[in-house]
Design an enzyme around this catalytic site. Structure first.
Site, mmCIF file in Angstrom:
data_model
loop_
_atom_site.group_PDB
_atom_site.id
_atom_site.type_symbol
_atom_site.label_atom_id
_atom_site.label_comp_id
_atom_site.label_asym_id
_atom_site.label_seq_id
_atom_site.Cartn_x
_atom_site.Cartn_y
_atom_site.Cartn_z
ATOM 1 N N SER A 89 45.771 46.810 24.781
ATOM 2 C CA SER A 89 45.594 47.871 25.278
ATOM 3 C C SER A 89 46.872 49.062 24.852
ATOM 4 O O SER A 89 47.831 48.745 24.517
ATOM 5 C CB SER A 89 45.489 48.335 27.375
ATOM 6 O OG SER A 89 44.242 47.612 27.840
HETATM 7 N N1 SAH Z 1 45.386 43.550 30.036
HETATM 8 C C1 SAH Z 1 45.309 42.876 28.683
HETATM 9 C C2 SAH Z 1 44.176 43.861 28.346
HETATM 10 C C3 SAH Z 1 43.003 43.305 28.085
HETATM 11 S S1 SAH Z 1 41.978 43.953 27.010
HETATM 12 C C4 SAH Z 1 47.321 43.348 28.499
HETATM 13 O O1 SAH Z 1 47.940 44.142 28.267
HETATM 14 O O2 SAH Z 1 46.950 42.958 27.274
HETATM 15 C C5 SAH Z 1 40.750 42.434 28.488
HETATM 16 C C6 SAH Z 1 40.893 41.266 28.453
HETATM 17 O O3 SAH Z 1 39.999 41.020 30.098
HETATM 18 C C7 SAH Z 1 40.854 40.502 28.251
HETATM 19 O O4 SAH Z 1 41.704 38.772 27.713
HETATM 20 C C8 SAH Z 1 39.452 39.401 28.687
HETATM 21 O O5 SAH Z 1 39.267 38.012 29.041
HETATM 22 C C9 SAH Z 1 39.513 39.727 30.743
HETATM 23 N N2 SAH Z 1 38.690 39.295 31.275
HETATM 24 C C10 SAH Z 1 37.109 40.275 30.999
HETATM 25 N N3 SAH Z 1 36.284 39.772 31.883
HETATM 26 C C11 SAH Z 1 36.819 38.966 32.849
HETATM 27 C C12 SAH Z 1 36.391 38.910 33.894
HETATM 28 N N4 SAH Z 1 35.147 38.934 34.754
HETATM 29 N N5 SAH Z 1 37.132 38.789 34.905
HETATM 30 C C13 SAH Z 1 38.972 38.100 34.363
HETATM 31 N N6 SAH Z 1 39.308 39.011 33.239
HETATM 32 C C14 SAH Z 1 37.948 39.476 32.465
#
Ligand code: SAH
Length: 227
Positions: A76
């Site tokens: 993010s």
């Molecule tokens: N908090 C992360 C942001 C990653 S982007 C950081 O600091 O890097 C969002 C993430 O949510 C992705 O890795 C994606 O695979 C995950 N995601 C999407 N749907 C999800 C679900 N149902 N359960 C768990 N993770 C999920």
């Protein structure tokens, strides 16, 4: 591709991180400073964001923007991390659930603030990466899970705070159930990369109150696990 091996945190990178914190401090919404929680800014200054990116992006790690990590996902935007974290009103020793571990950056920011963090990732590739990532291993207060965030972690809840870091099509009822009375959930809701950041407050009697705080763009929250 993400790298799991130790890397250097140089004076240059520390300096760029200070500048990033200054950019976050200077950001205003309706003429007022947007990020005022000093503990959030201190945590962002402490975490080497470049460790979470492909070495090819190291120089840009402290620009205020999102980056691709792997498996079509992103780390993010620093402002988004600061904004969501601030909305959680974190207190030391809070029990926090994060949906979407991704690179682990948001998880480390929260862990640095002294919470116990439970984080769920649905993509096996990312989950495996974070298990090997040298930097996250220093946070004994981060517990990682491979699973579907729509289910939450019923056996570890209820939680003081819940943060969703992917765009949810709706507010998952099981996550609301796993929020303690007096708890706060921060969740971007909406589809097609356009979300409203909602803050859900559960009062002492278990009643739900909802606030809308702004427009953001996230990768989608998807149902089920992905191998
Ligand atoms: N908090 C992360 C942001 C990653 S982007 C950081 O600091 O890097 C969002 C993430 O949510 C992705 O890795 C994606 O695979 C995950 N995601 C999407 N749907 C999800 C679900 N149902 N359960 C768990 N993770 C999920």
């Amino acid at each position: 591709m993400l790298h799991t091996k130790p890397r250097e945190d140089s004076y240059l990178q520390k300096g760029l991180r200070k500048q990033l914190v200054q950019i976050l401090r200077d950001k205003t919404i309706d003429g007022k400073p947007a990020i005022t929680d000093e503990r959030v800014l201190t945590a962002i200054e402490a975490i080497p964001r470049h460790f979470f990116l492909d070495p090819a992006f190291e120089r840009q790690a402290y620009e205020n923007r999102a980056f691709p990590i792997t498996a079509g996902q992103t780390i993010s935007h620093p402002f988004t991390v600061a904004f969501q974290t601030q909305l959680l009103e974190i207190k030391k020793f809070d029990k926090v659930l994060e949906i979407g571990t991704g690179s682990g950056y948001q998880a480390c920011v929260l862990a640095e603030m002294g919470v116990t963090l439970f984080t769920i990732e649905r993509q096996k590739e990312l989950y495996d990466f974070v298990n090997e990532f040298f930097f996250i291993k220093k946070y004994f207060n981060i517990k990682r899970f491979y699973g579907d965030g729509f289910q939450g972690l019923p056996s570890f809840g209820p939680f003081d705070k819940i943060i969703i870091t992917c765009g949810a099509p709706f507010i998952p009822p099981k996550l609301v159930e796993q929020l303690k009375p007096g708890g706060i959930m921060v969740i971007p809701v909406g589809e097609d990369g356009k979300q409203k950041m909602l803050r859900i407050l559960k009062d002492k009697d278990g009643n739900i109150h909802q606030e809308e705080t702004g427009d953001f763009s996230f990768v989608p929250m998807l149902e089920g696990k992905n191998k």
